[in-house]
Design a protein around this motif. Structure first.
Motif, PDB file in Angstrom:
ATOM      1  N   ALA A 136     -43.723  -7.027  -7.384  1.00  0.00           N
ATOM      2  CA  ALA A 136     -43.525  -6.962  -5.929  1.00  0.00           C
ATOM      3  C   ALA A 136     -43.474  -8.362  -5.332  1.00  0.00           C
ATOM      4  CB  ALA A 136     -44.641  -6.153  -5.286  1.00  0.00           C
ATOM      5  N   LYS A 137     -44.385  -9.215  -5.764  1.00  0.00           N
ATOM      6  CA  LYS A 137     -44.405 -10.594  -5.264  1.00  0.00           C
ATOM      7  C   LYS A 137     -43.126 -11.331  -5.667  1.00  0.00           C
ATOM      8  CE  LYS A 137     -46.669 -14.315  -3.688  1.00  0.00           C
ATOM      9  NZ  LYS A 137     -45.913 -14.946  -2.614  1.00  0.00           N
ATOM     10  N   ARG A 138     -42.685 -11.129  -6.905  1.00  0.00           N
ATOM     11  CA  ARG A 138     -41.456 -11.785  -7.362  1.00  0.00           C
ATOM     12  C   ARG A 138     -40.243 -11.324  -6.552  1.00  0.00           C
ATOM     13  NH1 ARG A 138     -36.953 -11.315 -10.126  1.00  0.00           N
ATOM     14  NH2 ARG A 138     -37.196  -9.050 -10.301  1.00  0.00           N
ATOM     15  N   LEU A 139     -40.145 -10.021  -6.320  1.00  0.00           N
ATOM     16  CA  LEU A 139     -39.021  -9.484  -5.555  1.00  0.00           C
ATOM     17  C   LEU A 139     -38.968 -10.073  -4.147  1.00  0.00           C
ATOM     18  CD1 LEU A 139     -39.272  -5.734  -6.637  1.00  0.00           C
ATOM     19  CD2 LEU A 139     -37.428  -7.325  -7.250  1.00  0.00           C
ATOM     20  N   VAL A 140     -40.140 -10.198  -3.533  1.00  0.00           N
ATOM     21  CA  VAL A 140     -40.199 -10.804  -2.198  1.00  0.00           C
ATOM     22  C   VAL A 140     -39.769 -12.260  -2.257  1.00  0.00           C
ATOM     23  CG1 VAL A 140     -41.765 -11.547  -0.360  1.00  0.00           C
ATOM     24  CG2 VAL A 140     -41.950  -9.233  -1.287  1.00  0.00           C
ATOM     25  N   ASP A 141     -40.301 -12.989  -3.225  1.00  0.00           N
ATOM     26  CA  ASP A 141     -40.063 -14.434  -3.294  1.00  0.00           C
ATOM     27  C   ASP A 141     -38.604 -14.779  -3.586  1.00  0.00           C
ATOM     28  OD1 ASP A 141     -42.714 -14.844  -2.750  1.00  0.00           O
ATOM     29  OD2 ASP A 141     -43.286 -15.366  -4.811  1.00  0.00           O
ATOM     30  N   VAL A 142     -37.917 -13.922  -4.346  1.00  0.00           N
ATOM     31  CA  VAL A 142     -36.517 -14.233  -4.671  1.00  0.00           C
ATOM     32  C   VAL A 142     -35.548 -13.642  -3.647  1.00  0.00           C
ATOM     33  CG1 VAL A 142     -37.012 -14.408  -7.134  1.00  0.00           C
ATOM     34  CG2 VAL A 142     -36.214 -12.218  -6.200  1.00  0.00           C
ATOM     35  N   ILE A 145     -35.463  -8.365  -0.707  1.00  0.00           N
ATOM     36  CA  ILE A 145     -35.507  -7.522   0.499  1.00  0.00           C
ATOM     37  C   ILE A 145     -35.169  -8.345   1.750  1.00  0.00           C
ATOM     38  CG2 ILE A 145     -37.128  -5.881  -0.505  1.00  0.00           C
ATOM     39  CD1 ILE A 145     -39.352  -7.210   1.186  1.00  0.00           C
ATOM     40  N   GLY A 146     -34.499  -9.456   1.525  1.00  0.00           N
ATOM     41  CA  GLY A 146     -34.148 -10.315   2.647  1.00  0.00           C
ATOM     42  C   GLY A 146     -35.338 -11.135   3.101  1.00  0.00           C
ATOM     43  N   GLU A 147     -35.383 -11.411   4.384  1.00  0.00           N
ATOM     44  CA  GLU A 147     -36.500 -12.187   4.939  1.00  0.00           C
ATOM     45  C   GLU A 147     -37.695 -11.270   5.175  1.00  0.00           C
ATOM     46  OE1 GLU A 147     -37.594 -14.960   8.849  1.00  0.00           O
ATOM     47  OE2 GLU A 147     -35.560 -14.124   8.603  1.00  0.00           O
ATOM     48  N   LEU A 148     -38.824 -11.607   4.570  1.00  0.00           N
ATOM     49  CA  LEU A 148     -40.038 -10.810   4.714  1.00  0.00           C
ATOM     50  C   LEU A 148     -40.489 -10.790   6.168  1.00  0.00           C
ATOM     51  CD1 LEU A 148     -42.479  -9.295   3.484  1.00  0.00           C
ATOM     52  CD2 LEU A 148     -43.523 -11.532   3.078  1.00  0.00           C
ATOM     53  N   PHE A 191     -47.564 -12.607   1.876  1.00  0.00           N
ATOM     54  CA  PHE A 191     -47.032 -13.602   2.809  1.00  0.00           C
ATOM     55  C   PHE A 191     -47.232 -15.028   2.297  1.00  0.00           C
ATOM     56  CE2 PHE A 191     -47.380 -10.403   6.398  1.00  0.00           C
ATOM     57  CZ  PHE A 191     -46.031 -10.404   6.692  1.00  0.00           C
ATOM     58  N   ASP A 192     -48.156 -15.197   1.346  1.00  0.00           N
ATOM     59  CA  ASP A 192     -48.494 -16.521   0.811  1.00  0.00           C
ATOM     60  C   ASP A 192     -48.855 -17.474   1.952  1.00  0.00           C
ATOM     61  OD1 ASP A 192     -48.982 -18.453  -1.095  1.00  0.00           O
ATOM     62  OD2 ASP A 192     -46.884 -19.092  -1.228  1.00  0.00           O
ATOM     63  N   ALA A 193     -49.709 -16.962   2.848  1.00  0.00           N
ATOM     64  CA  ALA A 193     -50.096 -17.726   4.043  1.00  0.00           C
ATOM     65  C   ALA A 193     -51.371 -17.131   4.604  1.00  0.00           C
ATOM     66  CB  ALA A 193     -48.983 -17.677   5.089  1.00  0.00           C
ATOM     67  N   GLU A 194     -51.954 -17.847   5.553  1.00  0.00           N
ATOM     68  CA  GLU A 194     -53.121 -17.356   6.271  1.00  0.00           C
ATOM     69  C   GLU A 194     -52.696 -16.895   7.660  1.00  0.00           C
ATOM     70  OE1 GLU A 194     -55.802 -16.911   4.701  1.00  0.00           O
ATOM     71  OE2 GLU A 194     -55.322 -18.137   2.948  1.00  0.00           O
ATOM     72  N   PRO A 195     -53.284 -15.815   8.170  1.00  0.00           N
ATOM     73  CA  PRO A 195     -52.906 -15.337   9.511  1.00  0.00           C
ATOM     74  C   PRO A 195     -53.363 -16.310  10.587  1.00  0.00           C
ATOM     75  CG  PRO A 195     -54.827 -14.151   8.706  1.00  0.00           C
ATOM     76  CD  PRO A 195     -54.343 -14.987   7.565  1.00  0.00           C
ATOM     77  N   SER A 196     -52.622 -16.348  11.695  1.00  0.00           N
ATOM     78  CA  SER A 196     -52.987 -17.224  12.806  1.00  0.00           C
ATOM     79  C   SER A 196     -53.903 -16.512  13.802  1.00  0.00           C
ATOM     80  CB  SER A 196     -51.729 -17.714  13.531  1.00  0.00           C
ATOM     81  OG  SER A 196     -50.934 -16.613  13.970  1.00  0.00           O
ATOM     82  N   PHE A 220     -48.953 -13.391  11.214  1.00  0.00           N
ATOM     83  CA  PHE A 220     -48.641 -14.538  10.372  1.00  0.00           C
ATOM     84  C   PHE A 220     -47.502 -15.317  11.018  1.00  0.00           C
ATOM     85  CE2 PHE A 220     -50.863 -11.669   7.602  1.00  0.00           C
ATOM     86  CZ  PHE A 220     -51.540 -12.462   6.682  1.00  0.00           C
ATOM     87  N   LYS A 221     -47.780 -15.861  12.191  1.00  0.00           N
ATOM     88  CA  LYS A 221     -46.806 -16.650  12.955  1.00  0.00           C
ATOM     89  C   LYS A 221     -45.508 -15.870  13.168  1.00  0.00           C
ATOM     90  CE  LYS A 221     -48.746 -21.106  11.634  1.00  0.00           C
ATOM     91  NZ  LYS A 221     -48.518 -22.417  10.987  1.00  0.00           N
ATOM     92  N   GLY A 222     -45.661 -14.673  13.690  1.00  0.00           N
ATOM     93  CA  GLY A 222     -44.506 -13.853  14.026  1.00  0.00           C
ATOM     94  C   GLY A 222     -44.209 -12.774  13.010  1.00  0.00           C
ATOM     95  N   ARG A 223     -44.746 -12.899  11.820  1.00  0.00           N
ATOM     96  CA  ARG A 223     -44.659 -11.836  10.820  1.00  0.00           C
ATOM     97  C   ARG A 223     -45.979 -11.075  10.848  1.00  0.00           C
ATOM     98  NH1 ARG A 223     -43.206 -14.914   5.439  1.00  0.00           N
ATOM     99  NH2 ARG A 223     -45.060 -16.061   6.102  1.00  0.00           N
ATOM    100  N   VAL A 224     -45.938  -9.781  10.639  1.00  0.00           N
ATOM    101  CA  VAL A 224     -47.107  -8.953  10.939  1.00  0.00           C
ATOM    102  C   VAL A 224     -47.511  -8.098   9.743  1.00  0.00           C
ATOM    103  CG1 VAL A 224     -47.981  -7.078  12.397  1.00  0.00           C
ATOM    104  CG2 VAL A 224     -46.573  -8.883  13.397  1.00  0.00           C
ATOM    105  N   SER A 225     -48.822  -7.997   9.546  1.00  0.00           N
ATOM    106  CA  SER A 225     -49.395  -7.021   8.615  1.00  0.00           C
ATOM    107  C   SER A 225     -50.272  -6.077   9.425  1.00  0.00           C
ATOM    108  CB  SER A 225     -50.238  -7.714   7.547  1.00  0.00           C
ATOM    109  OG  SER A 225     -50.953  -6.764   6.782  1.00  0.00           O
ATOM    110  N   SER A 226     -50.066  -4.773   9.267  1.00  0.00           N
ATOM    111  CA  SER A 226     -50.910  -3.786   9.931  1.00  0.00           C
ATOM    112  C   SER A 226     -51.486  -2.859   8.873  1.00  0.00           C
ATOM    113  CB  SER A 226     -50.117  -2.984  10.964  1.00  0.00           C
ATOM    114  OG  SER A 226     -49.014  -2.331  10.363  1.00  0.00           O
ATOM    115  N   PHE A 227     -52.716  -2.410   9.092  1.00  0.00           N
ATOM    116  CA  PHE A 227     -53.361  -1.581   8.076  1.00  0.00           C
ATOM    117  C   PHE A 227     -54.411  -0.668   8.676  1.00  0.00           C
ATOM    118  CE2 PHE A 227     -56.241  -5.201   8.394  1.00  0.00           C
ATOM    119  CZ  PHE A 227     -57.498  -4.613   8.299  1.00  0.00           C
TER     120      PHE A 227
END
Length: 334
Positions: A136-142, A145-148, A191-196, A220-227
Motif C-alpha cells: 500500500a505504501k509503495r503504491l501511494v509513493d509511486v 492513485i494519483g496525488e494522495l 502521509f509520511d508526515a506529521e499532522p499540523s 496534514f497541511k490540506g490533506r486529511v485523515s479521519s477515523f
C-alpha cells in the motif's frame, strides 16, 4: 545462523496466543524464557508453549545472561518502567504499543535509550511489517492513485468487561490507547508526515471513565485523515486511502490473519475499464513473525529499527493532543 534469544515479560494473552508462537516460527529468533509473578503461571505457559525456562519474576528473567532481548506485552502503564529495566539489564527491547501512557513517559524511554546506544528498542506496531501495508505504501509513493489526498479508517470491537485492563482508565485503558493509536500511526505512515492540527470527538463510558468511542480528524497541511475507533461497537476494521485518480482499500488492516491470504483492492480511474478494479492478494504470512525478524535483523546488522522511539513519541504526542481537543471541543495544534 545466529538467532536472537528472547525472554517474555509476562504471560499476557497476546503474548501466549499470538506473539510468542510467531516468534518461535520466525527465521532469526527463538524464545528461551518466559516470566510471570508466580512460578505456577510461568511454568504453565512455558509448558504449553515449549519454552525451556520459566521464571517467577520479571527481574529473574532480566538477570539471565543467555537472554538477548525481551518482549513486553504488559499493561500500558508498565511499558516504560520495564522497558527501561530491560535496557539497564543489557537486553534489547520489543515493547507493545502504545509505548507509554503519555509523551513524558515516552521521553523517559528516549533518554534511557540514549544511555544504552548499543541496544535496540522498538515499538511493536506489527501491522507496518505486513506485505499488504508495504505494498500500500509503495503504491501511494509511486503515484498509482494519483496525488494522495485523504485517508479514512475504522477500528472497533465490543468489550464491556469491567475487569478487562482495556476498561481501566487509570492504567491506560480506552479506545484511543488500545486501538486508536493504529489509526494515528497509519495516517502518519502513509502521509509520511506529521499532522499540523487535529480535532477529536469522544464518548466516555459512564462506569469505566474510558473513551469508548472516539472520532478524530488530522490535517496534514490540506490533506486529511479521519477515523473512528471504539471498544463498544460491532467488530470491524477497514482502511481506505484516496488519491486524485485512485483508491486503495485494505480489507483486514490490523489483525491480519496468519492462516489465510490477505488482500487489498486497488481502484484506478485513469486506466482501461477492465483494469480499473484489481484485487491484490498476499501469500499467507504472520505479521508478528515478520516483526520479530525485522527487529532481529536490526540487532544482528546493527541498523536502525523501523519503528523508532522518536516515531513512538510523535504518535503519542498526536494522540494526547486529539484527546485534549475532545476535552476542549476545539482544534488543537499538533
Amino acid at each position: 545462523m545466529k538467532k536472537i534469544r528472547f525472554g517474555i515479560l509476562s504471560t499476557a494473552k497476546i503474548g501466549r496466543t499470538k506473539v510468542v508462537p510467531a516468534i518461535q516460527h520466525s527465521e532469526l529468533c527463538r524464545v528461551d524464557a518466559i516470566s510471570s509473578r508466580t512460578m505456577e503461571s510461568a511454568r504453565a505457559a512455558a509448558d504449553a508453549l515449549s519454552i525451556p525456562k520459566a521464571y517467577d519474576s520479571y527481574e529473574a528473567l532480566l538477570a539471565d545472561p543467555d537472554i538477548d532481548a525481551v518482549y513486553i506485552p504488559l499493561p500500558n502503564h508498565l511499558h516504560v518502567a520495564w522497558a527501561i529495566k530491560g535496557l539497564e539489564a543489557g537486553k534489547h527491547v520489543l515493547c507493545e504499543k502504545p509505548i507509554g501512557l503519555n509523551t513524558s513517559e515516552a521521553n523517559e524511554l528516549i533518554n534511557a535509550e540514549g544511555r544504552h546506544p548499543d541496544l535496540k528498542i522498538m515499538e511493536a506496531f506489527m501491522y507496518r511489517h505486513h506485505p499488504q501495508w508495504v505494498e500500500a505504501k509503495r503504491l501511494v509513493d509511486v503515484g498509482e492513485i494519483g496525488e494522495l489526498k485523504t485517508i479514512q479508517s475504522f477500528f472497533s470491537y465490543y468489550n464491556a468487561d469491567p475487569d478487562n485492563i482495556r476498561n481501566k482508565a487509570d492504567i491506560g485503558g480506552g479506545a484511543m490507547m488500545d486501538i486508536g493509536c493504529y489509526n494515528i500511526s497509519l495516517s502518519r505512515f502513509i502521509f509520511d508526515a506529521e499532522p499540523s492540527r487535529g480535532i477529536g470527538f469522544m464518548e466516555r463510558d459512564p462506569e469505566f471513565g474510558t473513551d469508548r468511542l472516539f472520532s478524530g480528524m488530522l490535517d496534514f497541511k490540506g490533506r486529511v485523515s479521519s477515523f473512528t475507533c471504539s471498544t463498544q461497537l460491532a467488530d470491524y476494521q477497514r482502511v481506505n486511502i484516496f488519491g486524485t485518480t485512485g483508491r486503495i482499500e485494505i480489507l483486514i488492516p490490523f489483525n491480519a490473519p496468519p492462516d489465510r491470504p490477505c488482500a487489498l483492492i486497488l481502484q484506478r480511474d485513469n486506466v482501461p475499464e477492465d483494469e480499473q478494479l484489481r484485487t491484490i492478494t498476499f501469500d499467507i504470512c504472520d505479521q508478528y513473525s515478520i516483526q520479530a525478524d525485522v527487529f532481529a535483523r536490526a540487532i544482528l546488522d546493527d541498523t536502525r529499527v523501523p519503528v523508532t522511539l522518536n516515531d513512538a513519541y510523535a504518535n503519542m504526542q498526536t494522540l494526547e493532543r486529539l484527546m485534549k481537543s475532545a476535552e476542549d471541543g476545539t482544534w488543537v495544534r499538533c
